[in-house]
Design a protein around this motif. Structure first.
Motif, PDB file in Angstrom:
ATOM      1  N   ARG A 299      -7.784   5.595  -8.241  1.00 39.77           N
ATOM      2  CA  ARG A 299      -6.678   4.488  -8.167  1.00 39.77           C
ATOM      3  C   ARG A 299      -6.100   3.807  -9.384  1.00 39.77           C
ATOM      4  O   ARG A 299      -6.559   4.010 -10.566  1.00 39.77           O
ATOM      5  CB  ARG A 299      -7.487   3.089  -7.195  1.00 39.77           C
ATOM      6  N   ARG A 300      -5.135   3.197  -9.069  1.00 42.27           N
ATOM      7  CA  ARG A 300      -4.131   2.715 -10.273  1.00 42.27           C
ATOM      8  C   ARG A 300      -4.868   1.730 -11.154  1.00 42.27           C
ATOM      9  O   ARG A 300      -4.782   1.939 -12.501  1.00 42.27           O
ATOM     10  CB  ARG A 300      -2.849   1.983  -9.980  1.00 42.27           C
TER      11      ARG A 300
ATOM     12  N   PRO B 272      -3.931   6.387 -13.912  1.00 42.60           N
ATOM     13  CA  PRO B 272      -2.652   6.857 -13.203  1.00 42.60           C
ATOM     14  C   PRO B 272      -1.832   5.451 -12.617  1.00 42.60           C
ATOM     15  O   PRO B 272      -2.175   4.515 -12.646  1.00 42.60           O
ATOM     16  CB  PRO B 272      -3.238   7.488 -11.831  1.00 42.60           C
ATOM     17  N   ALA B 273      -0.438   5.990 -12.701  1.00 44.06           N
ATOM     18  CA  ALA B 273       0.385   4.821 -11.787  1.00 44.06           C
ATOM     19  C   ALA B 273       0.659   5.144 -10.542  1.00 44.06           C
ATOM     20  O   ALA B 273       1.123   4.197  -9.626  1.00 44.06           O
ATOM     21  CB  ALA B 273       1.765   5.227 -12.614  1.00 44.06           C
ATOM     22  N   ILE B 274       0.217   6.147  -9.880  1.00 43.98           N
ATOM     23  CA  ILE B 274       0.199   6.580  -8.501  1.00 43.98           C
ATOM     24  C   ILE B 274      -1.143   7.272  -8.232  1.00 43.98           C
ATOM     25  O   ILE B 274      -1.646   7.987  -9.125  1.00 43.98           O
ATOM     26  CB  ILE B 274       1.327   7.574  -8.166  1.00 43.98           C
ATOM     27  N   PRO B 275      -1.647   6.658  -7.121  1.00 39.92           N
ATOM     28  CA  PRO B 275      -3.300   7.281  -6.998  1.00 39.92           C
ATOM     29  C   PRO B 275      -3.527   8.723  -6.717  1.00 39.92           C
ATOM     30  O   PRO B 275      -2.291   9.414  -6.386  1.00 39.92           O
ATOM     31  CB  PRO B 275      -3.433   6.535  -5.563  1.00 39.92           C
TER      32      PRO B 275
END
Length: 351
Positions: A254-255, A241-244
């Motif tokens: 988490r990123r 992910p780019a955002i948590p």
């Protein structure tokens, strides 16, 4: 970054949020700005021989038999949620984490960048259809807080004990499905649900509610849905992910420390077959990321109460009752629901 930019937790809604009042809202709110996105979603539906999002959102009247069915509700909800997320004014809000409720997890994957927006639609659309692949049964919702949104003493424990006793009976399947803080959703087969409805202790404010068109979500009865998802939706769709992201166990993805294969395994395994603790996901997210506000994208705003009750459960920033929450909303809103016209304008900057 401007001095007034606020940090935000975004919470994606799940089933039951696109109702009669939301009919036509996708075209009205997003048709001009996101025509290309909607065209992509429509093409995905058309390729599968399904009515398009544009056709469904543009129907002359809302049909419970049609619009509440999983293979229709899921793509409509995803579209409204994803396009609302893309409408957030990033000069005013820094999105620091994303969570979701039940099928809202599929939306959260895209909002957080673990899958693309187009692939998020692919997943939501497929799971809307797959969600109908299960053993017989459904869901029942029971309220466990009083009129002030404070827990009724011992009611939660009573219900969980009763459900465990019913599940131990031959031929009865019953389990916690979703924890919504002030409400619990139980799922099971028809025998299990009938026993629960017959034997549940009195609940405040509202009688137990059988949720129309819902299967026994978040229980082992959904094994068919899990199997189909793993077969149809490949690992290549997933990334870190780019955002948590905060999932239905309260686990944070988490990123720079999340394995895409593990996200997929959770999404098509535990997330389908085990309880979804929405209240915990919100509580973990606000404690870990301390957002200034919580943004609830559309469709609708019905998840707002559950979010508020989750905050009350941990007395977040001194909010310990319905009255406390209402007072906070009046003075310095902590929850901004994009399904409400005034709050939407505050989130989008009037776009």
């Amino acid at each position: 970054m401007t001095a007034t930019r606020k940090t935000a937790l975004v919470v994606a809604p799940g089933r039951g949020t696109y109702g009669k009042g939301e009919l036509g809202s996708i075209a009205r709110l997003h048709g001009a700005r996101f025509a290309d996105r909607i065209a992509n979603f429509d093409a995905q539906r058309r390729d599968r021989g399904q009515p398009t999002v544009t056709e469904l959102d543009g129907a002359d009247r809302f049909s419970v038999a049609t619009h509440m069915r999983g293979d229709v509700a899921a793509p409509l909800i995803y579209t409204a949620t994803a396009l609302d997320f893309l409408s957030i004014d990033r000069d005013k809000f820094d999105v620091v984490a994303v969570a979701g409720n039940s099928m809202g997890w599929y939306s959260a994957l895209a909002l957080g960048g673990a899958v693309s927006v187009a692939d998020g639609f692919r997943i939501s659309n497929a799971m809307g259809l797959n969600s109908q692949t299960h053993g017989p049964g459904g869901q029942v919702l029971l309220q466990i807080v009083d009129e002030y949104w404070r827990p009724v003493p011992s009611l939660r424990a009573q219900l969980l004990g009763l459900v465990a006793a019913i599940a131990a009976r031959p031929g009865h399947a019953l389990a916690l499905s979703i924890d919504l803080a002030g409400m619990l959703v139980f799922a099971g087969n028809e025998e299990g649900l009938a026993a629960l409805l017959a034997e549940a202790p009195p609940t405040p404010d509202r009688d137990p509610l059988r949720l129309a068109g819902h299967g026994p979500f978040h229980t082992p009865l959904m094994f068919g849905s899990s199997d189909r998802a793993r077969a149809e939706l490949p690992p290549s769709l997933f990334a870190a992910p780019a955002i948590p992201l905060v999932d239905g166990r309260g686990h944070i993805w988490r990123r720079f420390a999340s394995d895409p294969a593990a996200i997929r395994d959770y999404t098509f395994g535990h997330q389908i077959l085990a309880p979804y603790d929405f209240a915990l996901s919100v509580q973990v997210a606000v404690r870990e990321f301390a957002p200034d506000v919580i943004i609830l994208p559309g469709p609708g705003d019905t998840l707002g109460g559950a979010i508020a009750q989750a905050l009350i459960g941990i007395e977040w920033q001194g909010i310990a009752s319905k009255a406390d929450f209402a007072a906070r909303q009046a003075s310095n809103p902590v929850l901004l629901a994009m399904g409400r016209t005034d709050q939407r304008a505050a989130v989008t900057g009037g776009q």
